[in-house]
Design a protein around this motif. Sequence first.
Motif, PDB file in Angstrom:
ATOM      1  N   TRP A 172      42.561  46.348  33.090  1.00  0.00           N
ATOM      2  CA  TRP A 172      42.428  44.906  32.878  1.00  0.00           C
ATOM      3  C   TRP A 172      41.376  44.294  33.779  1.00  0.00           C
ATOM      4  CZ3 TRP A 172      44.446  43.982  28.517  1.00  0.00           C
ATOM      5  CH2 TRP A 172      45.538  44.752  28.084  1.00  0.00           C
ATOM      6  N   SER A 173      41.135  44.879  34.940  1.00  0.00           N
ATOM      7  CA  SER A 173      40.168  44.291  35.868  1.00  0.00           C
ATOM      8  C   SER A 173      38.761  44.327  35.289  1.00  0.00           C
ATOM      9  CB  SER A 173      40.206  45.009  37.219  1.00  0.00           C
ATOM     10  OG  SER A 173      39.769  46.336  37.077  1.00  0.00           O
ATOM     11  N   VAL A 174      38.496  45.249  34.384  1.00  0.00           N
ATOM     12  CA  VAL A 174      37.192  45.278  33.725  1.00  0.00           C
ATOM     13  C   VAL A 174      37.264  44.576  32.369  1.00  0.00           C
ATOM     14  CG1 VAL A 174      35.411  46.787  32.745  1.00  0.00           C
ATOM     15  CG2 VAL A 174      36.475  47.359  34.920  1.00  0.00           C
ATOM     16  N   PHE A 175      38.426  44.721  31.704  1.00  0.00           N
ATOM     17  CA  PHE A 175      38.545  44.201  30.336  1.00  0.00           C
ATOM     18  C   PHE A 175      38.594  42.673  30.292  1.00  0.00           C
ATOM     19  CE2 PHE A 175      40.960  43.023  26.531  1.00  0.00           C
ATOM     20  CZ  PHE A 175      40.257  43.710  25.556  1.00  0.00           C
ATOM     21  N   LEU A 176      39.470  42.086  31.100  1.00  0.00           N
ATOM     22  CA  LEU A 176      39.704  40.639  30.990  1.00  0.00           C
ATOM     23  C   LEU A 176      38.454  39.790  31.244  1.00  0.00           C
ATOM     24  CD1 LEU A 176      43.300  40.226  32.464  1.00  0.00           C
ATOM     25  CD2 LEU A 176      42.555  39.976  30.092  1.00  0.00           C
ATOM     26  N   PRO A 177      37.674  40.060  32.321  1.00  0.00           N
ATOM     27  CA  PRO A 177      36.478  39.227  32.504  1.00  0.00           C
ATOM     28  C   PRO A 177      35.477  39.371  31.365  1.00  0.00           C
ATOM     29  CG  PRO A 177      37.020  40.394  34.522  1.00  0.00           C
ATOM     30  CD  PRO A 177      37.888  40.977  33.441  1.00  0.00           C
ATOM     31  N   SER A 178      35.567  40.478  30.582  1.00  0.00           N
ATOM     32  CA  SER A 178      34.580  40.701  29.524  1.00  0.00           C
ATOM     33  C   SER A 178      34.830  39.878  28.277  1.00  0.00           C
ATOM     34  CB  SER A 178      34.563  42.172  29.112  1.00  0.00           C
ATOM     35  OG  SER A 178      34.566  43.003  30.224  1.00  0.00           O
TER      36      SER A 178
END
Lengths: 310, 307
Positions: A172-178
Amino acid sequence: MSTPVVPPTITAPPSARAATRARRTGTPASGPRESILSRTSAMLIMAVFTLYFLTPIWWLLVASTKSRGDLTTTNALWFSDIQLGENLAAVFGYQGGILVKWLGNSLAYAGGGALLATLLAGMCGYALAKYRFPGREVLFNVVLGGVLVPATALALPLFLIFSEVGATNTFWSVFLPSIVSPFGVYLTRIFAAASVPDELMEAARLDGSGEVRTYFTVSVRLMFPALVTVFLFQFVAIWNNFFLPLIMLRDSALFPVTLGLYNWNSVVNQVPELRLYVLVGALVSILPLIALFLLLQRFWRSGLGTGAIK
Amino acid sequence: MSTTTLDAPSATAPSPVTRTRVPHKSAIAVFVLPFGVLFSMFYLLPIGYAVWQSTRVVQREGTFGPPTEVFGGLTQYRNVLENDAFWESIGRVLLFGIVQVPIMLGLALLFALLLDSPLVRGRRFFRLAFFAPYAVPGVIAAIMWGFLYSPNLSPFRPLTAEINFLSADLVLWAIANVVTWVYVGYNMLIIYSSLLAIPAEVYEAARLDGASQFRIAWSIKIPLVMPAIILTAIFSIIGTLQLLAEPQVFRTFTSSVTSDFTPNLLVYTTASVPNPSLAAAFSVVLALATFILSFTFLKVTQRKAFQ
């Protein structure tokens, strides 16, 4: 000069597209013909730069078919002993098939992220274009400011926030900001304002359709080219994103393929067979994007110009 | 800014819903809130957090006391101002941008104009061939060119043995070439699609008067696609200041790319020290610089191009 070969029958179709085409292929009637000199120099420029753009990709393709020994000893721009199959098997088997995992991760980050980003940006851009509500201009200007703040500038603060809640080194740390795309909002707002007529929305209202339902059944179709463009932009941006995963992720099972290959490449001197694997992996990793571009070509070509209209 | 989209129809035919002041309130909320919430969480909050973090300093009680973070006002910004490495890296990317962005956009414009002129055959092929590098992520492109530049692995060994593209003098331009290679085709397509949007009648008169293709391109086409060129220029300026992936990859090929080569590399290095407060201050200054530069560029060019 007998170069123009367009038959005069092409003037028959009444569509504007055919007229455009006639101009672009240079019908004899449309004015002075170009000299052989300008034609030749134009083609020469295009040919030289075709070499510039395609040689590295050609080289990568050729290198991926070679054995480790042949890689440095044979002509780098032509095939020697083709063993692409063996190379692919070795690369995909390396470290328990981690390359497959990386490709899957990239697809999840970029595919899932771009899909959600398009959905959210499309709805917001549509609302900004078609409804009046307090704070609309403020919201649009803040979003426009967001377009000018590059994603990389946010990577470090995002890391600090995620570490505050103990969520770094997670999917999620990479997915959510994207899934946030201010540029998508900007583009869909312009496109919706130009392509969704108020009369149509009014007609849907009279038919008893709710606003949200009208959006998802009618307006979305009219905005489709813009939505495909936003999806592609965001897909590429996430697929290419390097700083955010670099700073967020420690566990190699969560890496996108770019970060994984980067890691392989940085230990090439200790593990010599990785040199070939990096190249084969690079070839494998650029194929999905090329496929996507070819597949959606029709759409993004019409959508690309939209951002620059106003 | 066009705020008139709904003005005209609502003036003649007022919306049947008059109970609330804002019609379709809940629908608007459904449309706007999801993006708004996430935008606040992953854009606005990080910016605010970075500003807050950049005002913190670490203090110790005595030499061996436990470190504590306290408010330090603008201390970190003084550190940024006094940090030579930071300003050198800014200078380096500015030099990079001043040279690379005009070359890249000049080529993109040239190719777009050639594709749009009757001089070139095989448009479809050239369009795809020139655009293909855009499908290569920056990291992968840098790895590929790293091999192509290297003195002992390159297919152009006679050349790379003579000239060391990865030396301290040339490596910045070696990186510029990678960025140019990836993005020319992309920028070309943006300009090309806005050329396609120009109706043919616009040049008919000029062509009948015997204007050359060069003249048509210079006097008619370029002014008309100026907005597209400005858009690509702004994205290029932002990209230049944010340069990270390519130099980071080149660090594995050569020692001439230092850990403070570009501003973002310095942010990354400083954050891993770890000195998050100074890194946050770097980020804030960098984001501000990017914002001001692209905004100023937008304003200046808009005045020139549209009036």
